[in-house]
Design an enzyme around this catalytic site. Sequence first.
Site, PDB file in Angstrom:
ATOM      1  N   ASP A 160       5.716   4.548  -1.924  1.00  0.00           N
ATOM      2  CA  ASP A 160       4.444   4.679  -0.342  1.00  0.00           C
ATOM      3  C   ASP A 160       4.914   3.378   0.302  1.00  0.00           C
ATOM      4  O   ASP A 160       4.569   3.047   1.919  1.00  0.00           O
ATOM      5  CB  ASP A 160       3.214   5.231  -0.006  1.00  0.00           C
ATOM      6  CG  ASP A 160       2.428   4.583  -0.628  1.00  0.00           C
ATOM      7  OD1 ASP A 160       1.258   4.279   0.462  1.00  0.00           O
ATOM      8  OD2 ASP A 160       2.927   3.058  -1.445  1.00  0.00           O
TER       9      ASP A 160
ATOM     10  N   ASP B  48       6.112  -1.614  -1.927  1.00  0.00           N
ATOM     11  CA  ASP B  48       7.335  -1.139  -2.633  1.00  0.00           C
ATOM     12  C   ASP B  48       8.526  -1.031  -2.890  1.00  0.00           C
ATOM     13  O   ASP B  48       8.777  -1.243  -4.257  1.00  0.00           O
ATOM     14  CB  ASP B  48       6.835   0.852  -2.191  1.00  0.00           C
ATOM     15  CG  ASP B  48       5.212   0.797  -1.808  1.00  0.00           C
ATOM     16  OD1 ASP B  48       4.876   0.263  -1.226  1.00  0.00           O
ATOM     17  OD2 ASP B  48       4.931   2.138  -2.389  1.00  0.00           O
TER      18      ASP B  48
ATOM     19  N   ASN C  69       0.532   4.448   2.581  1.00  0.00           N
ATOM     20  CA  ASN C  69       1.064   2.616   3.301  1.00  0.00           C
ATOM     21  C   ASN C  69       1.016   3.403   4.971  1.00  0.00           C
ATOM     22  O   ASN C  69      -0.086   3.220   6.014  1.00  0.00           O
ATOM     23  CB  ASN C  69       1.602   2.285   3.273  1.00  0.00           C
ATOM     24  CG  ASN C  69       1.590   1.192   2.074  1.00  0.00           C
ATOM     25  OD1 ASN C  69       0.339   0.948   1.875  1.00  0.00           O
ATOM     26  ND2 ASN C  69       2.310   0.938   1.319  1.00  0.00           N
TER      27      ASN C  69
ATOM     28  N   THR D  98       3.641   3.715  -6.829  1.00  0.00           N
ATOM     29  CA  THR D  98       3.314   2.259  -6.470  1.00  0.00           C
ATOM     30  C   THR D  98       2.462   2.953  -5.583  1.00  0.00           C
ATOM     31  O   THR D  98       2.074   2.021  -4.552  1.00  0.00           O
ATOM     32  CB  THR D  98       4.734   1.577  -6.187  1.00  0.00           C
ATOM     33  OG1 THR D  98       5.560   2.164  -5.115  1.00  0.00           O
ATOM     34  CG2 THR D  98       4.842   0.913  -7.339  1.00  0.00           C
TER      35      THR D  98
ATOM     36  N   PHE E 111      -6.223   0.606  -2.643  1.00  0.00           N
ATOM     37  CA  PHE E 111      -5.638   1.525  -1.583  1.00  0.00           C
ATOM     38  C   PHE E 111      -5.260   2.712  -2.592  1.00  0.00           C
ATOM     39  O   PHE E 111      -5.977   3.880  -1.780  1.00  0.00           O
ATOM     40  CB  PHE E 111      -4.932   1.363  -0.562  1.00  0.00           C
ATOM     41  CG  PHE E 111      -4.586   1.888   0.102  1.00  0.00           C
ATOM     42  CD1 PHE E 111      -3.232   2.280  -0.513  1.00  0.00           C
ATOM     43  CD2 PHE E 111      -5.164   2.656   1.549  1.00  0.00           C
ATOM     44  CE1 PHE E 111      -2.302   3.542   0.691  1.00  0.00           C
ATOM     45  CE2 PHE E 111      -4.300   3.526   1.776  1.00  0.00           C
ATOM     46  CZ  PHE E 111      -3.156   3.823   1.906  1.00  0.00           C
ATOM     47  N   ASN E 112      -4.188   2.579  -3.162  1.00  0.00           N
ATOM     48  CA  ASN E 112      -4.294   3.968  -3.468  1.00  0.00           C
ATOM     49  C   ASN E 112      -4.966   4.664  -4.995  1.00  0.00           C
ATOM     50  O   ASN E 112      -4.240   5.970  -4.044  1.00  0.00           O
ATOM     51  CB  ASN E 112      -2.703   3.341  -5.177  1.00  0.00           C
ATOM     52  CG  ASN E 112      -1.820   2.396  -4.274  1.00  0.00           C
ATOM     53  OD1 ASN E 112      -0.901   2.767  -2.909  1.00  0.00           O
ATOM     54  ND2 ASN E 112      -1.125   1.766  -5.272  1.00  0.00           N
TER      55      ASN E 112
ATOM     56  N   HIS F 263       2.139  -6.572  -5.335  1.00  0.00           N
ATOM     57  CA  HIS F 263       1.618  -5.601  -5.680  1.00  0.00           C
ATOM     58  C   HIS F 263       2.525  -4.382  -6.220  1.00  0.00           C
ATOM     59  O   HIS F 263       2.574  -4.989  -7.379  1.00  0.00           O
ATOM     60  CB  HIS F 263       0.798  -4.710  -4.823  1.00  0.00           C
ATOM     61  CG  HIS F 263      -0.708  -5.284  -4.212  1.00  0.00           C
ATOM     62  ND1 HIS F 263      -1.622  -5.966  -3.974  1.00  0.00           N
ATOM     63  CD2 HIS F 263      -0.749  -5.427  -2.717  1.00  0.00           C
ATOM     64  CE1 HIS F 263      -2.509  -6.620  -3.183  1.00  0.00           C
ATOM     65  NE2 HIS F 263      -1.839  -6.157  -2.003  1.00  0.00           N
ATOM     66  N   ASP F 264       3.335  -3.628  -5.620  1.00  0.00           N
ATOM     67  CA  ASP F 264       3.924  -3.148  -6.226  1.00  0.00           C
ATOM     68  C   ASP F 264       5.420  -3.448  -7.556  1.00  0.00           C
ATOM     69  O   ASP F 264       5.202  -2.578  -8.710  1.00  0.00           O
ATOM     70  CB  ASP F 264       4.412  -1.770  -5.450  1.00  0.00           C
ATOM     71  CG  ASP F 264       3.388  -0.750  -4.626  1.00  0.00           C
ATOM     72  OD1 ASP F 264       3.737  -0.963  -3.909  1.00  0.00           O
ATOM     73  OD2 ASP F 264       1.877  -1.390  -5.477  1.00  0.00           O
TER      74      ASP F 264
HETATM   75  O1  RIB Z   1      -3.634  -1.536  -2.595  1.00  0.00           O
HETATM   76  C1  RIB Z   1      -2.432  -2.244  -2.684  1.00  0.00           C
HETATM   77  C2  RIB Z   1      -1.473  -0.587  -3.041  1.00  0.00           C
HETATM   78  O2  RIB Z   1      -1.634   0.165  -1.323  1.00  0.00           O
HETATM   79  C3  RIB Z   1       0.419  -1.177  -2.588  1.00  0.00           C
HETATM   80  O3  RIB Z   1       0.250  -0.517  -3.681  1.00  0.00           O
HETATM   81  C4  RIB Z   1       0.568  -0.915  -1.677  1.00  0.00           C
HETATM   82  O4  RIB Z   1       1.856  -0.844  -1.165  1.00  0.00           O
HETATM   83  C5  RIB Z   1      -0.465  -0.093  -0.993  1.00  0.00           C
HETATM   84  O5  RIB Z   1       0.060   1.038  -1.446  1.00  0.00           O
HETATM   85 CA    CA Z   2       2.413   1.084  -2.497  1.00  0.00          CA
END
Ligand code: RIB
Ligand code: CA
Length: 314
Positions: free
Chosen positions: A10, A15, A40, A126, A168-169, A242-243
């Site tokens: 996303d 990402d 996102n 991701t 979040f994901n 993160h990703d």
């Molecule tokens: O919490 C971080 C995640 O949420 C990452 O994948 C960021 O791109 C969002 O998608």
């Molecule tokens: Ca992401």
Amino acid sequence: MARPIIIDCDPGQDDAVALFLAMSSPDELEILGITTVAGNVPLELTQRNARMMCDIAGRKNALVFAGCNKPMRREAITAEYIHGNTGIDGVDVFEPETPLQEQHAVDFIIETLLAADAHAITVVPTGPLSNIGTAIEREPKILEHVREFVIMGGAMREGGNRSPSAEFNILADPEAAEIVFNSGRPVTSMGLDVTHQVLSTRERVARIRALGNPVAEATAGMLSFFHRYDSKKYGSEGAPLHDPCTVAWLLKPGLFKTRVCNLSVETQSELTLGHTAVDFWHVTDRPHNVDWAYEVDADGFYDLLSERLTRFGG
Ligand code: RIB
Ligand code: CA
């Protein structure tokens, strides 16, 4: 022999960097397709952003698909406050030449997996797991063809980032996450516990910018924007990358420490929806369904990223 993978994302600046890292390593990773999902920012932007990254990386023949424009059972949540309204603030937006495939991402995932050998394909989500959860629910037989899932998602020691207790994901689509974690196939999870250790500090961004090719430029530009919210929130220097931890795991697993344990997703409580209860100390007899990453060599991670980004030069 390169490992065949499907990246489900996303974009999202992080990402985008994960896509660059995967595209930099064709001898190790064969990207069968890039599937995009609402996360996102809305789907029409995440698919456009993924195609932009393929243009920037010179991979206009990449197969990019649009998937679910909302979670399986809920309304969508987004994160423009972190990623900007484009989802990839930090680079100038343009209409990409990389085409969007007609086929729906979920159909591509199902068709590709069913056509593959047993346990052949690594799926690298991701973003919210809506595409993956929908594909498994629609055609459970695809699981026989999944080697493993390597996801960015969840949190244990770090607490939540989108809510006090959820990352979040997972929060964006907890029902889809529950389907993936209960799928019976191996899941390696790069949660906030490890992604918060790979901060894109000024020095690391400057090192990337100095590589002087369009992909490194774009990466540095995106990271220079992407860090603002998290740096202020956590008082840290640089945003957690993160990703790309998922792709780094595939390329150099020795950078990480992980522990096999149980991860259960909260799908009922309003207060803790999307929480990932990681039984790190094995205090329950719940099945061990995740390889949970809890430590990473951050300098080694950025060495890998910088080295791979040099491959886009010349
Ligand atoms: O919490 C971080 C995640 O949420 C990452 O994948 C960021 O791109 C969002 O998608
Ligand atoms: Ca992401």
